[in-house]
Write a protein that holds these residues in place. Structure first.
Motif, PDB file in Angstrom:
ATOM      1  N   VAL A  28       0.864  -1.171   0.000  1.00 54.34           N
ATOM      2  CA  VAL A  28       0.000   0.000   0.000  1.00 54.34           C
ATOM      3  C   VAL A  28       0.904   1.224   0.000  1.00 54.34           C
ATOM      4  N   VAL A  29       0.628   2.143  -0.914  1.00 51.65           N
ATOM      5  CA  VAL A  29       1.427   3.357  -1.010  1.00 51.65           C
ATOM      6  C   VAL A  29       0.558   4.571  -0.707  1.00 51.65           C
ATOM      7  N   GLY A  30       1.184   5.642  -0.294  1.00 48.16           N
ATOM      8  CA  GLY A  30       0.467   6.864   0.007  1.00 48.16           C
ATOM      9  C   GLY A  30       0.411   7.826  -1.161  1.00 48.16           C
ATOM     10  N   GLY A  31       1.233   7.599  -2.158  1.00 40.57           N
ATOM     11  CA  GLY A  31       1.251   8.454  -3.330  1.00 40.57           C
ATOM     12  C   GLY A  31       1.825   7.706  -4.511  1.00 40.57           C
ATOM     13  N   ILE A  32       1.356   8.078  -5.699  1.00 37.08           N
ATOM     14  CA  ILE A  32       1.867   7.433  -6.913  1.00 37.08           C
ATOM     15  C   ILE A  32       2.537   8.435  -7.845  1.00 37.08           C
ATOM     16  N   GLY A  33       2.513   9.679  -7.478  1.00 39.44           N
ATOM     17  CA  GLY A  33       3.118  10.745  -8.258  1.00 39.44           C
ATOM     18  C   GLY A  33       3.310  11.961  -7.367  1.00 39.44           C
ATOM     19  N   ALA A  34       3.780  13.043  -7.977  1.00 46.34           N
ATOM     20  CA  ALA A  34       4.102  14.241  -7.204  1.00 46.34           C
ATOM     21  C   ALA A  34       2.885  14.826  -6.487  1.00 46.34           C
ATOM     22  N   ARG A  35       1.742  14.867  -7.170  1.00 45.79           N
ATOM     23  CA  ARG A  35       0.552  15.476  -6.562  1.00 45.79           C
ATOM     24  C   ARG A  35       0.039  14.667  -5.375  1.00 45.79           C
ATOM     25  N   SER A  36      -0.147  13.370  -5.572  1.00 50.01           N
ATOM     26  CA  SER A  36      -0.691  12.557  -4.483  1.00 50.01           C
ATOM     27  C   SER A  36       0.301  12.449  -3.331  1.00 50.01           C
ATOM     28  N   ILE A  41       1.648  14.011   2.248  1.00 51.75           N
ATOM     29  CA  ILE A  41       2.455  14.752   3.215  1.00 51.75           C
ATOM     30  C   ILE A  41       1.582  15.712   4.011  1.00 51.75           C
ATOM     31  N   GLU A  42       0.649  16.374   3.321  1.00 53.24           N
ATOM     32  CA  GLU A  42      -0.295  17.270   4.016  1.00 53.24           C
ATOM     33  C   GLU A  42      -1.118  16.488   5.034  1.00 53.24           C
ATOM     34  N   ALA A  43      -1.637  15.350   4.626  1.00 53.34           N
ATOM     35  CA  ALA A  43      -2.454  14.532   5.535  1.00 53.34           C
ATOM     36  C   ALA A  43      -1.625  14.053   6.717  1.00 53.34           C
ATOM     37  N   ALA A  44      -0.409  13.589   6.442  1.00 58.89           N
ATOM     38  CA  ALA A  44       0.447  13.071   7.515  1.00 58.89           C
ATOM     39  C   ALA A  44       0.762  14.146   8.539  1.00 58.89           C
ATOM     40  N   THR A  45       1.073  15.349   8.070  1.00 62.72           N
ATOM     41  CA  THR A  45       1.483  16.400   9.003  1.00 62.72           C
ATOM     42  C   THR A  45       0.304  17.098   9.667  1.00 62.72           C
TER      43      THR A  45
END
Length: 98
Positions: A28-36, A41-45
């Protein structure tokens, strides 16, 4: 999709395959490109105090505000999609029930 459904495997007597699936898990990944990735990062912080698991779950869960898409999918669509996800994160951070 049925090959990833534990109930289907168990109902068809494929218990060993179900056990193997549980032991192997999935990536499971949190992003697949620059935007996601920026949205993650916004969600994590802003929402999860850096908690990786909570961030990954958030980024991969379809959401009614996103017309059933995941934050990863919406953020990767366009700059506007990323802005929408970041605005949604801000709403959650502010206490808006979504």
């Amino acid at each position: 999709m049925n090959e990833l459904n534990l109930a289907v495997l168990l109902e068809s007597g494929r218990t060993s395959e179900a056990r193997k699936m549980l032991q192997n898990g999935v990536q499971v990944v949190g992003g697949i490109g620059a935007r996601s990735t920026q949205a993650a990062i916004e969600a994590a912080t802003r929402l999860y105090a850096g908690d990786l698991i909570s961030t990954l779950l958030f980024m991969n869960k379809s959401h009614p505000w996103l017309d059933g898409q995941t934050p990863i999918e919406r953020a990767e669509q366009s700059d506007e999609g990323l802005e929408f996800v970041i605005d949604m994160i801000g709403a959650i951070e502010s206490g808006v029930y979504i």
